[in-house]
Design an enzyme around this catalytic site. Structure first.
Site, short mmCIF file in Angstrom:
data_model
loop_
_atom_site.label_atom_id
_atom_site.label_comp_id
_atom_site.label_asym_id
_atom_site.label_seq_id
_atom_site.Cartn_x
_atom_site.Cartn_y
_atom_site.Cartn_z
N GLU A 182 0.85 -1.21 0.00
CA GLU A 182 0.00 0.00 0.00
C GLU A 182 0.88 1.25 0.00
OE1 GLU A 182 -3.21 -0.16 -0.44
OE2 GLU A 182 -3.98 -2.03 0.43
N ASN A 242 -7.55 2.78 -5.14
CA ASN A 242 -7.82 1.36 -5.36
C ASN A 242 -6.91 0.76 -6.43
OD1 ASN A 242 -9.98 1.26 -3.48
ND2 ASN A 242 -11.27 2.30 -4.98
P1 NAD Z 1 -5.11 -7.69 9.94
O1 NAD Z 1 -5.94 -6.74 10.68
O2 NAD Z 1 -5.63 -9.06 9.74
O3 NAD Z 1 -3.68 -7.76 10.64
C1 NAD Z 1 -2.73 -8.66 10.16
C2 NAD Z 1 -2.22 -9.61 11.25
O4 NAD Z 1 -1.33 -8.91 12.11
C3 NAD Z 1 -3.32 -10.15 12.12
O5 NAD Z 1 -3.01 -11.46 12.49
C4 NAD Z 1 -3.23 -9.24 13.35
O6 NAD Z 1 -3.78 -9.79 14.50
C5 NAD Z 1 -1.75 -9.07 13.46
N1 NAD Z 1 -1.28 -7.87 14.15
C6 NAD Z 1 -1.83 -6.64 14.18
N2 NAD Z 1 -1.00 -5.78 14.80
C7 NAD Z 1 0.08 -6.47 15.19
C8 NAD Z 1 1.27 -6.14 15.84
N3 NAD Z 1 1.54 -4.88 16.19
N4 NAD Z 1 2.18 -7.12 16.09
C9 NAD Z 1 1.94 -8.40 15.70
N5 NAD Z 1 0.83 -8.78 15.03
C10 NAD Z 1 -0.09 -7.82 14.78
O7 NAD Z 1 -4.75 -7.14 8.48
P2 NAD Z 1 -4.30 -5.72 7.92
O8 NAD Z 1 -3.36 -6.00 6.84
O9 NAD Z 1 -3.93 -4.80 9.01
O10 NAD Z 1 -5.65 -5.16 7.30
C11 NAD Z 1 -6.28 -5.83 6.23
C12 NAD Z 1 -7.72 -5.43 6.23
O11 NAD Z 1 -7.82 -4.02 6.01
C13 NAD Z 1 -8.53 -6.08 5.13
O12 NAD Z 1 -9.75 -6.52 5.68
C14 NAD Z 1 -8.78 -4.97 4.14
O13 NAD Z 1 -9.98 -5.13 3.43
C15 NAD Z 1 -8.83 -3.78 5.04
N6 NAD Z 1 -8.52 -2.50 4.39
C16 NAD Z 1 -9.37 -1.48 4.61
C17 NAD Z 1 -9.12 -0.24 4.06
C18 NAD Z 1 -10.01 0.91 4.37
O14 NAD Z 1 -9.87 1.97 3.76
N7 NAD Z 1 -10.89 0.78 5.33
C19 NAD Z 1 -7.97 -0.05 3.29
C20 NAD Z 1 -7.11 -1.13 3.08
C21 NAD Z 1 -7.40 -2.35 3.66
N1 GLY Z 2 -8.27 2.06 0.69
C1 GLY Z 2 -8.99 2.82 -0.27
C2 GLY Z 2 -9.73 3.97 0.30
O1 GLY Z 2 -9.68 4.24 1.46
O2 GLY Z 2 -10.39 4.65 -0.43
#
Ligand code: NAD
Ligand code: GLY
Length: 355
Positions: A182, A242
């Protein structure tokens, strides 16, 4: 500490970035308006970071709700679980919800905050690189449906975002790399200088240099704040965030949520979009090589799963939220540092690229 403001009139809010701010009461004081706080976290993050956060919240009555770890739990069942806990705790509309975790916890907690009694204040405390540079900022909240990712949700902005760089020290290497996808995205869509800076400093970032992480997270949040302020509900420019996601979501869905990390799938998606740009004459072959090389430097995948060809992508892309009036809208780089949305991509070109 660096502070970035997401400028949305009365709903404007600060993003604070620094090391060690998780346990400081000052990080939260100005964005909590009643004495009750409910922290939502998961069973991986809780033992790592909850005690630090509680030090910052000594002046409040705090309850903790813990959900299971993983993308497969970003669903209506866990949404219902958190809502039920809030009701049992007799939480009111004034209670502040605080999301401590990665994007899964943040997206789900944000959607609960948007829905509980038609909206309660919430604070994002993102603890993965991906959530620090992307998901915690901008107010997209959601849960998944078995038929599609993020299909149920709302635009709902937090009161503040508190980003403690120190929390990344426990993050698994694969999750760090997924966050870097990202980060690279911002360079490709918006800031050529930042893209070049990442090329130069990739090794330091891989070694978790605090100084370089702080600059990286701050720059990404600045870009995202700027785009969200211009187009909060994605009527226009916000769609460029995106880049790689239409192809990436197809990979995540086809492989089964959780097998490929979101950032890994986005990395491959960005390469596919860059290949389209080369065919369009917008990127040069050497630009494409630079994109692939930067992605590879962070040990991210650069090719789709071997079991996927055009037909698999096409099946999932029809369900994408970016489909409008039946045509799929793709984000494609115009050059390194700029991107736009287009539907004008021949199926034959996609078949050539995706096989
Ligand atoms: P996640 O929340 O699953 O975290 C990844 C892993 O890291 C998990 O196992 C979590 O428990 C662990 N973790 C978190 N913090 C930690 C730390 N400090 N130390 C050790 N482990 C830790 O995944 P992610 O990559 O953070 O987020 C992915 C999600 O975000 C997806 O559902 C995606 O659709 C969403 N997303 C949303 C937006 C938005 O604009 N809202 C943008 C991009 C992604
Ligand atoms: N991650 C895409 C958005 O926030 O628009």
């Amino acid at each position: 500490m660096s502070t970035i403001t997401v400028k949305l009139g009365e709903r404007s809010y600060p993003i604070n970035v620094d090391s060690g701010i998780l346990s400081s009461s000052q990080s939260f004081a100005s964005s909590i308006s009643s004495n009750k706080v409910v922290v939502v976290t998961n069973d991986v993050v809780k033992p790592l970071l909850l005690d630090k956060l509680l030090l910052a919240l000594l002046d409040y009555e705090v309850d903790v709700v813990c959900i299971p770890d993983g993308e497969q739990h970003k669903n209506l069942q866990q949404f219902d679980y958190v809502i039920t806990k809030l009701l049992e705790l007799k939480s009111s509309r004034d209670t502040t919800l605080l999301a401590l975790g990665g994007g899964v916890v943040g997206d789900l907690t944000g959607f609960v905050a948007a829905s509980y009694q038609r909206g309660m204040p919430f604070i994002q405390v993102p603890t993965t690189l991906l959530s620090q540079v992307d998901s915690s900022v901008g107010g997209k909240t959601a849960v998944n449906h078995p038929l599609g990712k993020n299909m149920i949700g709302a635009f709902y902005q937090p009161k503040s975002v508190v980003i403690d760089i120190e929390s990344l020290s426990t993050l698994p290497a694969r999750e760090f790399a997924a966050g870097m996808a990202e980060v690279i995205k911002y360079g490709i869509i918006y800031d050529y200088q930042f893209f070049s800076w990442l090329e130069k400093h990739a090794d330091l970032l891989n070694n978790l240099s605090e100084e370089h992480l702080k600059y990286t997270i701050t720059r990404c949040c600045e870009i995202k704040a700027q785009i969200v302020a211009e187009d909060e509900t994605e009527k226009g420019i916000r769609a460029i965030l995106n880049l790689g996601h239409t192809f990436g979501h197809a990979i995540e869905a086809e492989q089964g949520y959780g097998k490929w990390l979101h950032g890994e799938a986005v990395a491959v998606g960005m390469i596919i979009a860059s290949k389209v740009a080369v065919h369009k004459g917008w990127l040069s072959e050497s630009d494409l090589i630079r994109v692939e090389a930067l992605i590879a430097k962070f040990k991210l995948p650069i090719s789709p799963p071997a079991n996927m060809d055009y037909s698999h992508f096409a099946k999932h892309m029809q369900h994408d939220k970016k489909v409008k009036s039946g045509s799929i809208r793709f984000v494609i780089p115009n050059r390194l540092g700029e991107a736009s949305v287009t539907s004008d991509i021949d199926v034959s070109l996609l078949k050539e690229i995706l096989g």
